[in-house]
Design a protein around this motif. Sequence first.
Motif, PDB file in Angstrom:
ATOM      1  N   LEU A  10       0.824  -1.195   0.000  1.00  0.00           N
ATOM      2  CA  LEU A  10       0.000   0.000   0.000  1.00  0.00           C
ATOM      3  C   LEU A  10       0.867   1.256   0.000  1.00  0.00           C
ATOM      4  O   LEU A  10       0.612   2.195  -0.760  1.00  0.00           O
ATOM      5  CB  LEU A  10      -0.946  -0.014   1.206  1.00  0.00           C
ATOM      6  CG  LEU A  10      -1.918   1.156   1.306  1.00  0.00           C
ATOM      7  CD1 LEU A  10      -2.818   1.227   0.077  1.00  0.00           C
ATOM      8  CD2 LEU A  10      -2.748   1.042   2.578  1.00  0.00           C
ATOM      9  N   VAL A  11       1.896   1.270   0.840  1.00  0.00           N
ATOM     10  CA  VAL A  11       2.813   2.413   0.884  1.00  0.00           C
ATOM     11  C   VAL A  11       3.515   2.575  -0.463  1.00  0.00           C
ATOM     12  O   VAL A  11       3.641   3.686  -0.980  1.00  0.00           O
ATOM     13  CB  VAL A  11       3.828   2.256   2.035  1.00  0.00           C
ATOM     14  CG1 VAL A  11       4.961   3.271   1.905  1.00  0.00           C
ATOM     15  CG2 VAL A  11       3.133   2.392   3.377  1.00  0.00           C
ATOM     16  N   LEU A  12       3.975   1.466  -1.059  1.00  0.00           N
ATOM     17  CA  LEU A  12       4.627   1.534  -2.365  1.00  0.00           C
ATOM     18  C   LEU A  12       3.661   2.044  -3.434  1.00  0.00           C
ATOM     19  O   LEU A  12       4.040   2.835  -4.309  1.00  0.00           O
ATOM     20  CB  LEU A  12       5.194   0.173  -2.749  1.00  0.00           C
ATOM     21  CG  LEU A  12       6.413  -0.288  -1.937  1.00  0.00           C
ATOM     22  CD1 LEU A  12       6.793  -1.711  -2.343  1.00  0.00           C
ATOM     23  CD2 LEU A  12       7.574   0.661  -2.118  1.00  0.00           C
ATOM     24  N   ALA A  13       2.408   1.608  -3.355  1.00  0.00           N
ATOM     25  CA  ALA A  13       1.409   2.058  -4.322  1.00  0.00           C
ATOM     26  C   ALA A  13       1.161   3.563  -4.161  1.00  0.00           C
ATOM     27  O   ALA A  13       1.081   4.308  -5.144  1.00  0.00           O
ATOM     28  CB  ALA A  13       0.109   1.281  -4.157  1.00  0.00           C
ATOM     29  N   ILE A  14       1.065   4.019  -2.920  1.00  0.00           N
ATOM     30  CA  ILE A  14       0.864   5.455  -2.661  1.00  0.00           C
ATOM     31  C   ILE A  14       2.056   6.248  -3.168  1.00  0.00           C
ATOM     32  O   ILE A  14       1.901   7.298  -3.803  1.00  0.00           O
ATOM     33  CB  ILE A  14       0.603   5.706  -1.160  1.00  0.00           C
ATOM     34  CG1 ILE A  14      -0.761   5.128  -0.776  1.00  0.00           C
ATOM     35  CG2 ILE A  14       0.691   7.186  -0.835  1.00  0.00           C
ATOM     36  CD1 ILE A  14      -1.015   5.115   0.725  1.00  0.00           C
ATOM     37  N   LEU A  15       3.258   5.745  -2.901  1.00  0.00           N
ATOM     38  CA  LEU A  15       4.463   6.427  -3.384  1.00  0.00           C
ATOM     39  C   LEU A  15       4.514   6.460  -4.911  1.00  0.00           C
ATOM     40  O   LEU A  15       4.889   7.465  -5.515  1.00  0.00           O
ATOM     41  CB  LEU A  15       5.715   5.744  -2.832  1.00  0.00           C
ATOM     42  CG  LEU A  15       5.985   5.962  -1.341  1.00  0.00           C
ATOM     43  CD1 LEU A  15       7.175   5.105  -0.903  1.00  0.00           C
ATOM     44  CD2 LEU A  15       6.241   7.427  -1.045  1.00  0.00           C
ATOM     45  N   ALA A  16       4.104   5.367  -5.552  1.00  0.00           N
ATOM     46  CA  ALA A  16       4.113   5.304  -7.014  1.00  0.00           C
ATOM     47  C   ALA A  16       3.121   6.313  -7.593  1.00  0.00           C
ATOM     48  O   ALA A  16       3.426   7.031  -8.550  1.00  0.00           O
ATOM     49  CB  ALA A  16       3.788   3.890  -7.487  1.00  0.00           C
ATOM     50  N   VAL A  17       1.931   6.379  -7.005  1.00  0.00           N
ATOM     51  CA  VAL A  17       0.926   7.331  -7.475  1.00  0.00           C
ATOM     52  C   VAL A  17       1.416   8.758  -7.251  1.00  0.00           C
ATOM     53  O   VAL A  17       1.260   9.627  -8.112  1.00  0.00           O
ATOM     54  CB  VAL A  17      -0.437   7.081  -6.786  1.00  0.00           C
ATOM     55  CG1 VAL A  17      -1.402   8.228  -7.054  1.00  0.00           C
ATOM     56  CG2 VAL A  17      -1.034   5.764  -7.250  1.00  0.00           C
ATOM     57  N   GLY A  18       2.020   9.010  -6.101  1.00  0.00           N
ATOM     58  CA  GLY A  18       2.567  10.344  -5.813  1.00  0.00           C
ATOM     59  C   GLY A  18       3.660  10.726  -6.793  1.00  0.00           C
ATOM     60  O   GLY A  18       3.704  11.859  -7.293  1.00  0.00           O
ATOM     61  N   TYR A  19       4.556   9.789  -7.055  1.00  0.00           N
ATOM     62  CA  TYR A  19       5.641  10.050  -8.015  1.00  0.00           C
ATOM     63  C   TYR A  19       5.072  10.300  -9.409  1.00  0.00           C
ATOM     64  O   TYR A  19       5.486  11.217 -10.113  1.00  0.00           O
ATOM     65  CB  TYR A  19       6.614   8.862  -8.056  1.00  0.00           C
ATOM     66  CG  TYR A  19       7.681   9.036  -9.111  1.00  0.00           C
ATOM     67  CD1 TYR A  19       8.757   9.889  -8.897  1.00  0.00           C
ATOM     68  CD2 TYR A  19       7.576   8.374 -10.334  1.00  0.00           C
ATOM     69  CE1 TYR A  19       9.723  10.068  -9.872  1.00  0.00           C
ATOM     70  CE2 TYR A  19       8.535   8.553 -11.319  1.00  0.00           C
ATOM     71  CZ  TYR A  19       9.606   9.400 -11.079  1.00  0.00           C
ATOM     72  OH  TYR A  19      10.558   9.583 -12.046  1.00  0.00           O
ATOM     73  N   TRP A  20       4.083   9.489  -9.806  1.00  0.00           N
ATOM     74  CA  TRP A  20       3.457   9.637 -11.121  1.00  0.00           C
ATOM     75  C   TRP A  20       2.792  11.016 -11.235  1.00  0.00           C
ATOM     76  O   TRP A  20       2.918  11.710 -12.247  1.00  0.00           O
ATOM     77  CB  TRP A  20       2.442   8.514 -11.316  1.00  0.00           C
ATOM     78  CG  TRP A  20       1.716   8.572 -12.622  1.00  0.00           C
ATOM     79  CD1 TRP A  20       2.209   8.291 -13.853  1.00  0.00           C
ATOM     80  CD2 TRP A  20       0.347   8.935 -12.809  1.00  0.00           C
ATOM     81  NE1 TRP A  20       1.239   8.452 -14.802  1.00  0.00           N
ATOM     82  CE2 TRP A  20       0.073   8.850 -14.191  1.00  0.00           C
ATOM     83  CE3 TRP A  20      -0.675   9.315 -11.939  1.00  0.00           C
ATOM     84  CZ2 TRP A  20      -1.181   9.138 -14.719  1.00  0.00           C
ATOM     85  CZ3 TRP A  20      -1.916   9.595 -12.468  1.00  0.00           C
ATOM     86  CH2 TRP A  20      -2.157   9.506 -13.846  1.00  0.00           C
ATOM     87  N   GLY A  21       2.113  11.428 -10.169  1.00  0.00           N
ATOM     88  CA  GLY A  21       1.479  12.745 -10.156  1.00  0.00           C
ATOM     89  C   GLY A  21       2.503  13.866 -10.226  1.00  0.00           C
ATOM     90  O   GLY A  21       2.329  14.848 -10.954  1.00  0.00           O
ATOM     91  N   MET A  22       3.585  13.727  -9.470  1.00  0.00           N
ATOM     92  CA  MET A  22       4.632  14.748  -9.471  1.00  0.00           C
ATOM     93  C   MET A  22       5.326  14.809 -10.827  1.00  0.00           C
ATOM     94  O   MET A  22       5.613  15.894 -11.329  1.00  0.00           O
ATOM     95  CB  MET A  22       5.655  14.442  -8.373  1.00  0.00           C
ATOM     96  CG  MET A  22       6.588  15.586  -8.113  1.00  0.00           C
ATOM     97  SD  MET A  22       5.698  17.006  -7.507  1.00  0.00           S
ATOM     98  CE  MET A  22       6.470  17.180  -5.950  1.00  0.00           C
ATOM     99  N   ALA A  23       5.569  13.664 -11.436  1.00  0.00           N
ATOM    100  CA  ALA A  23       6.194  13.632 -12.761  1.00  0.00           C
ATOM    101  C   ALA A  23       5.285  14.313 -13.786  1.00  0.00           C
ATOM    102  O   ALA A  23       5.744  15.063 -14.648  1.00  0.00           O
ATOM    103  CB  ALA A  23       6.498  12.196 -13.177  1.00  0.00           C
ATOM    104  N   GLY A  24       3.990  14.069 -13.691  1.00  0.00           N
ATOM    105  CA  GLY A  24       3.039  14.716 -14.589  1.00  0.00           C
ATOM    106  C   GLY A  24       3.020  16.219 -14.381  1.00  0.00           C
ATOM    107  O   GLY A  24       2.972  16.998 -15.340  1.00  0.00           O
TER     108      GLY A  24
END
Length: 90
Positions: A10-24
């Motif tokens: 769950l933490v990895l998924a949240i981090l991945a979504v956060g990174y994806w959002g920041m990259a966008g």
Amino acid sequence: MKRTIIAVALVLAILAVGYWGMAGWWQENRELNALQSEYESAREQQQALLEEKTALESELNDLREQNGDANETLQSWKAWKESLEAALAG
């Protein structure tokens, strides 16, 4: 153990979504900066073209005035020549 794995996932998924959002967001920011730069360049080019147009219009008006003056001189010379020829003939 399962809860730990689920929590880590769950933490990895949240981090991945956060990174994806920041990259966008970074990509959009770069694109926005590029568009703003392109717009500013186009605006500066438009201003330069307007200044050039004004200068050319002024030059054209000067040339029209010179042409008018030259035409008046030519017409007066033609009239003088015709009157001289008429005086010599008559």
